[in-house]
Write a protein that holds these residues in place. Structure first.
Motif, PDB file in Angstrom:
ATOM      1  N   ALA A 201       0.838  -1.205   0.000  1.00  0.00           N
ATOM      2  CA  ALA A 201       0.000   0.000   0.000  1.00  0.00           C
ATOM      3  C   ALA A 201       0.871   1.251   0.000  1.00  0.00           C
ATOM      4  O   ALA A 201       0.623   2.189  -0.765  1.00  0.00           O
ATOM      5  CB  ALA A 201      -0.929  -0.007   1.215  1.00  0.00           C
ATOM      6  N   VAL A 202       1.897   1.262   0.826  1.00  0.00           N
ATOM      7  CA  VAL A 202       2.787   2.434   0.889  1.00  0.00           C
ATOM      8  C   VAL A 202       3.499   2.629  -0.444  1.00  0.00           C
ATOM      9  O   VAL A 202       3.572   3.745  -0.969  1.00  0.00           O
ATOM     10  CB  VAL A 202       3.789   2.293   2.057  1.00  0.00           C
ATOM     11  N   ARG A 203       4.013   1.527  -1.022  1.00  0.00           N
ATOM     12  CA  ARG A 203       4.692   1.641  -2.330  1.00  0.00           C
ATOM     13  C   ARG A 203       3.734   2.187  -3.393  1.00  0.00           C
ATOM     14  O   ARG A 203       4.113   3.026  -4.212  1.00  0.00           O
ATOM     15  CB  ARG A 203       5.253   0.287  -2.769  1.00  0.00           C
ATOM     16  N   THR A 204       2.489   1.711  -3.361  1.00  0.00           N
ATOM     17  CA  THR A 204       1.506   2.187  -4.344  1.00  0.00           C
ATOM     18  C   THR A 204       1.232   3.668  -4.148  1.00  0.00           C
ATOM     19  O   THR A 204       1.192   4.438  -5.116  1.00  0.00           O
ATOM     20  CB  THR A 204       0.205   1.373  -4.227  1.00  0.00           C
ATOM     21  N   LEU A 205       1.061   4.095  -2.912  1.00  0.00           N
ATOM     22  CA  LEU A 205       0.803   5.509  -2.645  1.00  0.00           C
ATOM     23  C   LEU A 205       2.003   6.372  -3.042  1.00  0.00           C
ATOM     24  O   LEU A 205       1.829   7.500  -3.510  1.00  0.00           O
ATOM     25  CB  LEU A 205       0.457   5.714  -1.167  1.00  0.00           C
TER      26      LEU A 205
ATOM     27  N   ASP B 244      -2.947   9.443  -8.079  1.00  0.00           N
ATOM     28  CA  ASP B 244      -4.381   9.470  -8.365  1.00  0.00           C
ATOM     29  C   ASP B 244      -5.236   8.721  -7.344  1.00  0.00           C
ATOM     30  O   ASP B 244      -6.430   8.553  -7.556  1.00  0.00           O
ATOM     31  CB  ASP B 244      -4.650   8.922  -9.764  1.00  0.00           C
ATOM     32  N   ILE B 245      -4.660   8.280  -6.244  1.00  0.00           N
ATOM     33  CA  ILE B 245      -5.431   7.573  -5.216  1.00  0.00           C
ATOM     34  C   ILE B 245      -6.222   8.604  -4.419  1.00  0.00           C
ATOM     35  O   ILE B 245      -5.652   9.517  -3.836  1.00  0.00           O
ATOM     36  CB  ILE B 245      -4.525   6.773  -4.258  1.00  0.00           C
ATOM     37  N   ARG B 246      -7.521   8.469  -4.399  1.00  0.00           N
ATOM     38  CA  ARG B 246      -8.371   9.410  -3.677  1.00  0.00           C
ATOM     39  C   ARG B 246      -8.826   8.857  -2.329  1.00  0.00           C
ATOM     40  O   ARG B 246      -9.008   9.589  -1.364  1.00  0.00           O
ATOM     41  CB  ARG B 246      -9.595   9.760  -4.509  1.00  0.00           C
ATOM     42  N   VAL B 247      -9.060   7.526  -2.275  1.00  0.00           N
ATOM     43  CA  VAL B 247      -9.567   6.885  -1.067  1.00  0.00           C
ATOM     44  C   VAL B 247      -8.757   5.620  -0.805  1.00  0.00           C
ATOM     45  O   VAL B 247      -8.441   4.887  -1.740  1.00  0.00           O
ATOM     46  CB  VAL B 247     -11.061   6.497  -1.218  1.00  0.00           C
ATOM     47  N   VAL B 248      -8.435   5.364   0.463  1.00  0.00           N
ATOM     48  CA  VAL B 248      -7.864   4.082   0.872  1.00  0.00           C
ATOM     49  C   VAL B 248      -8.948   3.360   1.667  1.00  0.00           C
ATOM     50  O   VAL B 248      -9.483   3.902   2.635  1.00  0.00           O
ATOM     51  CB  VAL B 248      -6.591   4.254   1.717  1.00  0.00           C
ATOM     52  N   PHE B 249      -9.275   2.157   1.209  1.00  0.00           N
ATOM     53  CA  PHE B 249     -10.237   1.281   1.867  1.00  0.00           C
ATOM     54  C   PHE B 249      -9.413   0.137   2.450  1.00  0.00           C
ATOM     55  O   PHE B 249      -8.967  -0.748   1.730  1.00  0.00           O
ATOM     56  CB  PHE B 249     -11.262   0.790   0.851  1.00  0.00           C
ATOM     57  N   ALA B 250      -9.164   0.159   3.756  1.00  0.00           N
ATOM     58  CA  ALA B 250      -8.178  -0.730   4.359  1.00  0.00           C
ATOM     59  C   ALA B 250      -8.742  -1.534   5.510  1.00  0.00           C
ATOM     60  O   ALA B 250      -9.512  -1.028   6.329  1.00  0.00           O
ATOM     61  CB  ALA B 250      -6.989   0.080   4.860  1.00  0.00           C
ATOM     62  N   ASP B 251      -8.301  -2.776   5.567  1.00  0.00           N
ATOM     63  CA  ASP B 251      -8.578  -3.639   6.712  1.00  0.00           C
ATOM     64  C   ASP B 251      -7.499  -3.374   7.750  1.00  0.00           C
ATOM     65  O   ASP B 251      -6.309  -3.532   7.468  1.00  0.00           O
ATOM     66  CB  ASP B 251      -8.550  -5.098   6.261  1.00  0.00           C
ATOM     67  N   LEU B 252      -7.894  -2.971   8.934  1.00  0.00           N
ATOM     68  CA  LEU B 252      -6.929  -2.660   9.987  1.00  0.00           C
ATOM     69  C   LEU B 252      -6.232  -3.907  10.532  1.00  0.00           C
ATOM     70  O   LEU B 252      -5.245  -3.800  11.253  1.00  0.00           O
ATOM     71  CB  LEU B 252      -7.622  -1.907  11.125  1.00  0.00           C
ATOM     72  N   ASP B 253      -6.742  -5.091  10.183  1.00  0.00           N
ATOM     73  CA  ASP B 253      -6.177  -6.336  10.705  1.00  0.00           C
ATOM     74  C   ASP B 253      -5.150  -6.966   9.776  1.00  0.00           C
ATOM     75  O   ASP B 253      -4.692  -8.080  10.032  1.00  0.00           O
ATOM     76  CB  ASP B 253      -7.299  -7.355  10.954  1.00  0.00           C
ATOM     77  N   VAL B 254      -4.761  -6.270   8.702  1.00  0.00           N
ATOM     78  CA  VAL B 254      -3.779  -6.826   7.773  1.00  0.00           C
ATOM     79  C   VAL B 254      -2.460  -7.024   8.505  1.00  0.00           C
ATOM     80  O   VAL B 254      -2.011  -6.160   9.243  1.00  0.00           O
ATOM     81  CB  VAL B 254      -3.593  -5.898   6.558  1.00  0.00           C
ATOM     82  N   ARG B 255      -1.858  -8.205   8.255  1.00  0.00           N
ATOM     83  CA  ARG B 255      -0.591  -8.536   8.913  1.00  0.00           C
ATOM     84  C   ARG B 255       0.579  -7.875   8.188  1.00  0.00           C
ATOM     85  O   ARG B 255       0.490  -7.577   7.011  1.00  0.00           O
ATOM     86  CB  ARG B 255      -0.402 -10.053   8.901  1.00  0.00           C
TER      87      ARG B 255
END
Length: 127
Positions: free
Chosen positions: A48-52, A57-68
């Motif tokens: 996610a960090v590398r993509t950002l 052009d990323i407007r929204v991050v839809f993230a699961d807080l439980d990702v390892r």
């Protein structure tokens, strides 16, 4: 901050979906697309960090807080808010975090998902 459409149609807002479980990633991608957005799915916080870092052009991050991973949950969303302040946050997880810890302009959607709430949140932030 939108993705260019090949047919000249209005570009779609881009949502970065962070989910390490493939089935849930597909469901979350479908919610983003149902909200009228293009979804970019990643499986780790590091991706996610590398993509950002690589896209503007990323407007929204839809993230699961439980990702390892080495950077997880609220640390990741705090980093996003600090490094990319215009990005909106739609968060989810098996357990609701301390809601006071969610950064400004962030919303938490419980699991199991309430589809309308998630899509409405993404659509509202992406508009």
């Amino acid at each position: 901050m939108t993705a260019r459409q090949p047919d000249g149609a209005n570009p779609k807002p881009v949502v970065l979906v962070l989910q390490d479980e493939p089935i849930l990633a597909g469901i979350m991608r479908d919610f983003a697309e149902e909200a009228g957005c293009e979804a970019v799915v990643v499986r780790t916080a590091e991706a996610a960090v590398r993509t950002l870092e690589g896209r503007t052009d990323i407007r929204v991050v839809f993230a699961d807080l439980d990702v390892r991973g080495s950077t997880t949950g609220l640390k990741l969303v705090a980093m996003i808010r600090d490094r990319w302040p215009p990005i909106e946050l739609v968060l989810t997880g098996a357990l609701a975090p301390d809601l006071d810890a969610i950064p400004a302009r962030g919303v938490f959607c419980d699991k199991p998902f309430r589809e309308n709430k998630v899509i409405s949140a993404i659509r509202g932030f992406a508009a």
